[in-house]
Design a protein around this motif. Structure first.
Motif, mmCIF file in Angstrom:
data_model
loop_
_atom_site.group_PDB
_atom_site.id
_atom_site.type_symbol
_atom_site.label_atom_id
_atom_site.label_comp_id
_atom_site.label_asym_id
_atom_site.label_seq_id
_atom_site.Cartn_x
_atom_site.Cartn_y
_atom_site.Cartn_z
ATOM 1 N N VAL A 140 -32.874 -8.339 16.626
ATOM 2 C CA VAL A 140 -32.218 -7.053 16.377
ATOM 3 C C VAL A 140 -30.911 -7.270 15.616
ATOM 4 C CG1 VAL A 140 -31.058 -5.099 17.479
ATOM 5 C CG2 VAL A 140 -33.285 -5.860 18.309
ATOM 6 N N THR A 141 -30.190 -8.345 15.948
ATOM 7 C CA THR A 141 -28.952 -8.665 15.231
ATOM 8 C C THR A 141 -29.232 -8.919 13.754
ATOM 9 O OG1 THR A 141 -27.931 -9.620 17.212
ATOM 10 C CG2 THR A 141 -27.012 -10.270 15.075
ATOM 11 N N ALA A 142 -30.230 -9.747 13.480
ATOM 12 C CA ALA A 142 -30.590 -10.033 12.086
ATOM 13 C C ALA A 142 -31.070 -8.773 11.384
ATOM 14 C CB ALA A 142 -31.675 -11.107 12.049
ATOM 15 N N ALA A 143 -31.901 -7.971 12.076
ATOM 16 C CA ALA A 143 -32.421 -6.734 11.481
ATOM 17 C C ALA A 143 -31.288 -5.758 11.177
ATOM 18 C CB ALA A 143 -33.432 -6.086 12.423
ATOM 19 N N GLY A 144 -30.335 -5.648 12.114
ATOM 20 C CA GLY A 144 -29.202 -4.752 11.900
ATOM 21 C C GLY A 144 -28.353 -5.180 10.717
ATOM 22 N N LEU A 145 -28.101 -6.475 10.611
ATOM 23 C CA LEU A 145 -27.308 -6.981 9.484
ATOM 24 C C LEU A 145 -28.016 -6.738 8.157
ATOM 25 C CD1 LEU A 145 -25.995 -10.359 10.961
ATOM 26 C CD2 LEU A 145 -24.649 -8.307 10.465
ATOM 27 N N ILE A 146 -29.328 -6.934 8.141
ATOM 28 C CA ILE A 146 -30.092 -6.690 6.910
ATOM 29 C C ILE A 146 -29.984 -5.225 6.503
ATOM 30 C CG2 ILE A 146 -32.439 -6.560 5.978
ATOM 31 C CD1 ILE A 146 -33.039 -9.113 7.630
ATOM 32 N N PHE B 274 -24.987 -2.506 17.045
ATOM 33 C CA PHE B 274 -24.097 -3.471 17.680
ATOM 34 C C PHE B 274 -23.213 -2.890 18.784
ATOM 35 C CE2 PHE B 274 -25.100 -5.221 13.483
ATOM 36 C CZ PHE B 274 -25.621 -6.441 13.868
ATOM 37 N N ILE B 275 -22.814 -1.643 18.650
ATOM 38 C CA ILE B 275 -21.976 -1.052 19.700
ATOM 39 C C ILE B 275 -22.830 -0.344 20.746
ATOM 40 C CG2 ILE B 275 -20.144 0.602 20.205
ATOM 41 C CD1 ILE B 275 -18.949 0.077 17.503
#
Length: 724
Positions: A629-635, A667-668
């Motif tokens: 999810v972190t990688a997906a969010g950054l993308i 993220f939040i």
């Protein structure tokens, strides 16, 4: 569905070349057909049954003027300290217009010296060219002839600008900024997979799916009214979700390969598990986007449907093209066990432990920061971008500024008023003249033309030039003041023109936002209740989404409307928030928020069912799905942020809203607020009344039942072999 996708993934892995060739053929066919047919976008953003639309219908009925003809306005600016009425300047303008008139396709040219279209100070003037054909039929050589003719005035030191029906100002589909977003997404993928080659594959599959959706959209412009902004919006969303969905399946495949599962079986399982989640997530986004049709605004419906098409192609590419590419990649996809991976795993465990140990602190902090960011949204003002909000070196902006300099800000936002005197029994001309006087007495009026009646004399057109620009609040107040005039002589006043249309669109969209938001929130609650079999988890998820939306609008108002940090984001001018941005952002972010919610919490649900330990469930969810999810969010953030630096104001606004929206939500809200509140709720987070548990269906989003079935089949086969 998991079993079906499992079989599909296995079949694709065995027939990878055929599948890849099929996608390439479809891509070439759609793009080729679109190029042959030549796309025809419709920039009409009017809304049926609005006051401005009704006024336009009256004009078309009562003032027939034949087929619309193309027109171009030539604006001239004097040298510093000089006037256009000076002999040399006047000769330069007349010679320029004389040269232009050599084009046989031109019907007439209104010289500023004969038409009186010269500013009072003599520094700015304009001439209107009328063509014999419609705007779409103006030939390229005619436009070139006009531009070449301007060199006569340019050589004399005059400033010359063009506005009107000028081909070649189409919406840009891609650019350097978007490429930067893709490059940053590539970096995230390279770090995630530890391989440059593998990092490029999700982007490649996403681009192929996006190419097909763009081709279909371009073909669709031949049948449906689609605005050019719809194409850029669809491209933005399709690219982002296409990369993300491929990432989910890639990650699952690598996980299975790391467990020693054979390549084709691993691909089939990844398609049945992660692919199932991708289909669910994609359908959620598509439903949210297609939900824009409920507001009954044609151009919004077109935007939602074209964006939904791009998401559909991303889903199809993920469950067919991605498995084929994974099959070709072969052993390169096998993860390498190294210390770096162990460090990443430790970091993931650290965040899970940190959240569960500090739930009150993180909950309060997350809510407070989102509420503070939301404050500017309290004075949200909606509008539509005009040429005055473009970059200062943009030709349309230069023409806009030159006209505003010579004739005042309001010249670019003129109001067309239709005076209806049908109910006046006699002396209609006198009643119309009185109406003109009443309009002159209103605030913020620079000038009013005499009433121009139709053949019968019962309708007339009045042109009003405000003292303020088209997006100024005073101009909007003037429109409302004209509409609210209660003429004692019985003359009804209808207002149209770009400014009035702007106001009507904003008002209609304002009214539609609560309806659409309630539908989205209700749908989200029902959907998550079914998926997670809980009442409180969906409630918290929906509340988090509301905070995401208010914070996103807060950032948009702070930057776009109030003008803070506009230089940082390369935004030329501050102005009202794009009228359709809030409702469009609600639809898009809802789908993405549900994606992250499902990927994170479904693992928590699975762990809780096994252990009945809420803390362990939260930590397992953050460890298992957190990195993806972190990688997906950054993308998502990088791809959307790339569009902030696009040339078109509406695309800039959407890029800003979506990039910050994903930042807040992923993220939040999803990674911090939701797990923290779930920790505080403990076992109550998973409470569901027994009567409701019996009614709602069981939905397996990530294919956990499929994994159990496959393992059971393997165990049964092994026992059978042993017994033999």
């Amino acid at each position: 569905m998991s079993r079906m996708l499992y079989k599909l993934g296995g079949w694709v892995a065995r027939h990878r070349i055929k599948v890849i060739c099929a996608w390439i053929v479809v891509l070439i066919a759609t793009i080729g057909a679109a190029g042959i047919l030549k796309p025809s976008f419709s920039e009409n953003m009017s809304i049926p049954d609005t006051p401005s639309e009704k006024a336009m219908k009256v004009i078309n009925k009562e003032f027939p003027h034949g087929p619309d003809k193309g027109s171009i306005r030539i604006i001239f600016g004097a040298k510093d300290g000089e006037k256009l009425t000076a002999k040399s300047a006047k000769e330069a303008i007349e010679n320029t217009l004389k040269e232009m008139n050599k084009d046989d396709s031109i019907d007439s040219i209104a010289s500023p010296f004969l038409a009186g279209t010269i500013a009072k100070d003599g520094t700015v003037a304009y001439a209107d060219i009328k063509y014999k054909s419609s705007a779409d039929d103006i030939k390229d050589y005619s436009i070139k002839h006009v531009k070449d003719s301007l060199s006569i005035a340019d050589d004399d030191g005059l400033q010359t600008e063009l506005s009107g029906d000028i081909p070649g100002a189409e919406m840009e589909i891609g650019g350097v900024s978007e490429i930067v977003g893709i490059v940053l997404a590539f970096v995230v993928l390279a770090i995630t997979f530890g391989s440059l080659l593998i990092a490029g594959l999700p982007i490649l599959t996403a681009l192929i799916g996006l190419g097909v959706s763009i081709g279909l959209t371009l073909i669709g412009t031949q049948v449906f009214d689609i605005a050019s902004v719809s194409l850029s919006l669809a491209g933005m969303i399709g690219l982002a979700v296409g990369i993300d969905y491929a990432l989910f399946i890639f990650s699952k495949h690598r996980q299975f390969l790391g467990e020693g599962i054979q390549k084709n079986e691993s691909i089939a399982r990844a398609a049945g598990t992660a692919g199932s989640a991708v289909v669910f997530a994609g359908l959620t986004v598509i439903v949210a986007l297609c939900g824009l049709t409920v507001v009954h605004i044609p151009f919004m419906s077109a935007m939602g449907l074209t964006a939904g098409l791009s998401v559909l192609m991303a889903v199809l590419a993920s469950i067919t093209l991605v498995p084929a590419v994974l099959s070709i990649a072969g052993k390169r996809m096998i993860p390498k066990a190294n210390k770096k991976k162990e460090i990443q795993s430790a970091e993931t465990n650290f965040w899970g432990r940190f959240v569960t140990k500090n739930p009150i602190l993180l909950s309060v902090f997350s809510i407070l920061i989102l509420l503070v960011i939301s404050i500017p949204s309290m004075h949200l003002e909606l509008g539509l971008p005009d040429a005055g909000m473009k970059a200062k070196d943009n030709p349309e902006r230069r023409a806009y500024d030159l006209l505003a300099e010579g004739f005042g800000e309001g010249f670019n936002g003129q109001l067309t008023i239709v005076a209806d005197a049908t109910s006046v029994p006699e002396n209609k001309a006198e009643a119309l003249a009185d109406a003109v006087k009443e309009i002159k007495d209103l605030d913020h009026v620079a000038s009013v033309t005499p009433a121009m009646p139709n053949a019968k004399g019962d309708f007339a057109i009045i042109t009003v030039v405000p003292t303020t620009g088209p997006n100024d609040k005073a101009t909007k107040d003037l429109v409302q003041d004209v509409r609210s005039l209660a003429d004692q002589n019985g003359v009804d006043l209808l207002v149209t023109g770009s400014t009035a249309v702007n106001i009507d669109i904003s008002d209609r969209l304002n009214d539609a936002i609560p309806i659409f938001a309630v539908l989205i929130v209700g749908f989200a609650f029902i959907l998550l209740t079914i998926v997670f079999r809980s009442l409180l988890v969906p409630l918290v998820a929906v509340a988090g989404f509301i905070l995401t939306m208010t914070a996103t609008l807060g950032v948009c108002v702070f930057v776009l409307q109030d003008g803070n940090l506009i230089d940082l984001f390369n935004i030329p001018e501050k102005g009202p928030i794009l009228a359709f941005l809030p409702i469009l952002t609600i639809g898009i972010l809802f789908g993405l928020a549900m994606d992250y919610q499902v990927f994170l919490v479904s693992k928590m649900r699975e762990e809780y069912v096994k252990t009945k330990n809420p803390v362990q469930a939260i930590q397992a969810g953050l460890k298992h799905s957190g990195p993806v999810v972190t990688a997906a969010g950054l993308i998502m953030i990088f791809v959307f942020a790339g569009f902030i630096f696009a040339g078109e104001a509406s695309i800039k606004a959407n890029g800003l809203a979506l990039s910050f929206g994903v930042l807040f939500d992923a993220f939040i809200v999803r990674m911090t607020l939701i797990p923290s509140i779930m920790k505080l709720m403990g076992n109550a987070a998973w409470y569901l009344p027994k009567w409701l548990d019996k009614i709602i269906p069981n939905v397996d989003i990530e294919g956990h039942h499929l994994t159990k079935e496959i393992q059971s089949e393997i165990d049964t086969e092994q026992k059978h072999r042993i017994s033999m």
